[in-house]
Design an enzyme around this catalytic site. Structure first.
Site, mmCIF file in Angstrom:
data_model
loop_
_atom_site.group_PDB
_atom_site.id
_atom_site.type_symbol
_atom_site.label_atom_id
_atom_site.label_comp_id
_atom_site.label_asym_id
_atom_site.label_seq_id
_atom_site.Cartn_x
_atom_site.Cartn_y
_atom_site.Cartn_z
ATOM 1 C CG HIS A 45 86.996 -19.917 -19.073
ATOM 2 N ND1 HIS A 45 88.362 -19.912 -19.215
ATOM 3 C CD2 HIS A 45 86.579 -18.624 -19.252
ATOM 4 C CE1 HIS A 45 88.755 -18.671 -19.486
ATOM 5 N NE2 HIS A 45 87.699 -17.879 -19.505
ATOM 6 C CB CYS A 48 87.783 -17.438 -22.798
ATOM 7 S SG CYS A 48 88.678 -15.955 -22.302
ATOM 8 C CG ASN A 65 90.291 -15.510 -18.272
ATOM 9 O OD1 ASN A 65 90.666 -16.484 -18.932
ATOM 10 N ND2 ASN A 65 89.253 -14.777 -18.602
HETATM 11 N N1 ACO Z 1 90.686 -2.278 -8.721
HETATM 12 C C1 ACO Z 1 89.902 -1.391 -8.056
HETATM 13 N N2 ACO Z 1 88.783 -0.891 -8.594
HETATM 14 C C2 ACO Z 1 88.446 -1.276 -9.840
HETATM 15 C C3 ACO Z 1 89.231 -2.193 -10.569
HETATM 16 C C4 ACO Z 1 90.383 -2.696 -9.973
HETATM 17 N N3 ACO Z 1 91.196 -3.577 -10.582
HETATM 18 N N4 ACO Z 1 88.644 -2.372 -11.770
HETATM 19 C C5 ACO Z 1 87.534 -1.625 -11.802
HETATM 20 N N5 ACO Z 1 87.410 -0.947 -10.621
HETATM 21 C C6 ACO Z 1 86.370 -0.023 -10.228
HETATM 22 C C7 ACO Z 1 85.630 0.578 -11.392
HETATM 23 O O1 ACO Z 1 86.345 1.694 -11.909
HETATM 24 C C8 ACO Z 1 84.323 0.946 -10.773
HETATM 25 O O2 ACO Z 1 84.498 2.179 -10.077
HETATM 26 P P1 ACO Z 1 83.344 3.287 -10.069
HETATM 27 O O3 ACO Z 1 82.159 2.629 -9.410
HETATM 28 O O4 ACO Z 1 83.940 4.379 -9.272
HETATM 29 O O5 ACO Z 1 83.098 3.621 -11.507
HETATM 30 C C9 ACO Z 1 84.087 -0.132 -9.708
HETATM 31 O O6 ACO Z 1 85.362 -0.748 -9.508
HETATM 32 C C10 ACO Z 1 83.089 -1.179 -10.148
HETATM 33 O O7 ACO Z 1 83.412 -1.590 -11.476
HETATM 34 P P2 ACO Z 1 82.577 -2.711 -12.200
HETATM 35 O O8 ACO Z 1 83.195 -2.990 -13.527
HETATM 36 O O9 ACO Z 1 81.136 -2.358 -12.186
HETATM 37 O O10 ACO Z 1 82.832 -3.930 -11.200
HETATM 38 P P3 ACO Z 1 82.211 -5.366 -11.216
HETATM 39 O O11 ACO Z 1 81.639 -5.673 -9.890
HETATM 40 O O12 ACO Z 1 81.347 -5.628 -12.405
HETATM 41 O O13 ACO Z 1 83.492 -6.288 -11.358
HETATM 42 C C11 ACO Z 1 84.633 -7.556 -13.051
HETATM 43 C C12 ACO Z 1 84.302 -6.166 -12.501
HETATM 44 C C13 ACO Z 1 85.479 -8.293 -12.034
HETATM 45 C C14 ACO Z 1 85.391 -7.398 -14.341
HETATM 46 C C15 ACO Z 1 83.317 -8.329 -13.295
HETATM 47 O O14 ACO Z 1 82.402 -7.553 -14.016
HETATM 48 C C16 ACO Z 1 83.565 -9.604 -14.019
HETATM 49 O O15 ACO Z 1 84.222 -10.503 -13.546
HETATM 50 N N6 ACO Z 1 83.006 -9.767 -15.231
HETATM 51 C C17 ACO Z 1 83.237 -10.930 -16.011
HETATM 52 C C18 ACO Z 1 84.234 -10.590 -17.014
HETATM 53 C C19 ACO Z 1 85.263 -11.648 -17.218
HETATM 54 O O16 ACO Z 1 85.403 -12.601 -16.508
HETATM 55 N N7 ACO Z 1 86.001 -11.427 -18.279
HETATM 56 C C20 ACO Z 1 87.090 -12.257 -18.625
HETATM 57 C C21 ACO Z 1 87.080 -12.536 -20.075
HETATM 58 S S1 ACO Z 1 85.609 -13.294 -20.587
HETATM 59 C C22 ACO Z 1 85.576 -14.720 -19.892
HETATM 60 O O17 ACO Z 1 86.556 -15.349 -19.814
HETATM 61 C C23 ACO Z 1 84.255 -15.143 -19.336
#
Ligand code: ACO
Length: 324
Positions: free
Chosen positions: A247, A113, A277
């Site tokens: 980004h 990224c 993304n």
């Molecule tokens: N739909 C519904 N529920 C979901 C989904 C989905 N698509 N994906 C995960 N869940 C559930 C999980 O299973 C979890 O359930 P549980 O509590 O029963 O175990 C719950 O949602 C919470 O999951 P988390 O991963 O803790 O959710 P979080 O609030 O952290 O959000 C996310 C996840 C959106 C990925 C966030 O952590 C994030 O944006 N992180 C940054 C990562 C990123 O941007 N990566 C891209 C590549 S790197 C970059 O470009 C920066």
């Protein structure tokens, strides 16, 4: 000393649109969850026969047209991608052939990224040392081809697209073009965001694996430091920024950066809702949106920042266009 001016921007998005509601038809997810956690509403998805190089070529044509530079004058093509057409040759050389850019040397940059910021910095170095006068820097991805469509925690986050800029080394007013770059990596964090395949390790392509919360935490912290350091390097402050072009991974990361820099909404380009993304393509796609919508104008100071797998991250300051 010559300035490295950014004289043209272009972009291309595949026609296929995949909305959150469409995802929820085959995945245990819903529009509300995706919107609230990420800000994403829809993303573009390339056809199976649509290659990263095809997207890149379309974006490059637009950037060339805007800059007025002839293809024969392009002497360097740098393409940032994690989703190359082939393991080798580089996708940049395929783009060179498709464009007919016979006078260019071409190579890929792999910083996931952060790829566009890395490519911009590499181009700046090559051009400042006289090895290129007119360069094409492209970020292009068919990232949806790298996803596990049964893994709801990753597949909802990404999309496809390409963006390109033309850079020209010219005797120009000081403080125009690329002003400063800062690049960083920390391989200790490779396990929080990676693809579980590869030629050497498994002989397969693999799928994206991510510990989202860890990535989120590092993103906000590391991007804020990178922005501080690049501004210090250029002897500028956040109040000098006309546009933050971040980004586009997650609206919450973008909003956190906006807050840290104390920038109003009118100074931040946000395209994550429609693009998701797009990895290395995300910044030039956002840049193109900013220019096409009339927000970004020649003379504006742009702050670019990105982080991705590695971890690899960086920030750049660019005064857009030619002196006004
Ligand atoms: N739909 C519904 N529920 C979901 C989904 C989905 N698509 N994906 C995960 N869940 C559930 C999980 O299973 C979890 O359930 P549980 O509590 O029963 O175990 C719950 O949602 C919470 O999951 P988390 O991963 O803790 O959710 P979080 O609030 O952290 O959000 C996310 C996840 C959106 C990925 C966030 O952590 C994030 O944006 N992180 C940054 C990562 C990123 O941007 N990566 C891209 C590549 S790197 C970059 O470009 C920066």
């Amino acid at each position: 000393m010559k300035q490295i001016l950014m004289t043209g921007v272009g972009a291309y998005l595949p026609e296929g649109i995949l909305t959150n509601d469409e995802l929820s038809k085959f995945l245990d997810t819903d529009d509300n969850w995706i919107r609230q956690r990420t800000g994403i509403v829809s993303r573009r998805k390339a056809n199976p026969e649509e290659l990263t190089s095809d997207l890149a070529v379309k974006a490059a044509h637009q950037a060339l047209k805007k800059s007025g530079v002839a293809i024969s004058d392009i002497d360097c093509i740098i393409l940032a991608t994690t989703t190359p057409d082939y393991t080798f040759p580089s996708t940049a050389t395929i783009v060179q052939q498709k464009l007919g850019a016979e006078n260019a040397f071409a190579f890929d940059v792999q910083a996931v990224c952060a790829g566009f910021v890395y490519a911009l910095s590499v181009a700046n170095g090559l051009m400042s040392s006289g090895q290129s006068n007119n360069a094409l820097v492209i970020g292009a991805e068919t990232f949806t081809k790298l996803l596990d469509w049964e893994d709801r925690s990753t597949c909802v986050l990404f999309g496809d697209g390409a963006g390109a800029v033309v850079l020209q080394a010219e005797n120009s007013k000081l403080g125009y073009g690329i002003i400063a770059n800062k690049l960083y990596s920390d391989g200790r964090y490779k396990d929080i965001l990676y693809v579980d395949g590869g030629v050497s390790k498994t002989g397969t392509v693999g799928h994206v694996k991510m510990r989202g919360r860890d990535v989120f935490k590092h993103a906000v912290e590391k991007l804020a430091t990178a922005m501080d350091e690049v501004l210090t390097l250029a002897n500028l402050t956040p109040s000098d920024i006309d546009w933050l072009v971040p980004h586009q991974a997650n609206i919450r990361i973008i909003n956190a950066m906006q807050k840290k820099l104390n920038l109003p909404d009118e100074k931040v380009i946000k395209t994550v809702s429609e693009h998701a993304n797009t990895s290395a393509a995300s910044i030039p796609l956002a840049l193109n949106y900013g220019v096409e919508s009339g927000k970004i104008k020649p003379g504006h100071l742009l702050a670019l920042e990105a982080i991705g797998g590695g971890l690899s991250w960086g920030a750049s300051l660019v005064r857009y266009g030619r002196p006004v």
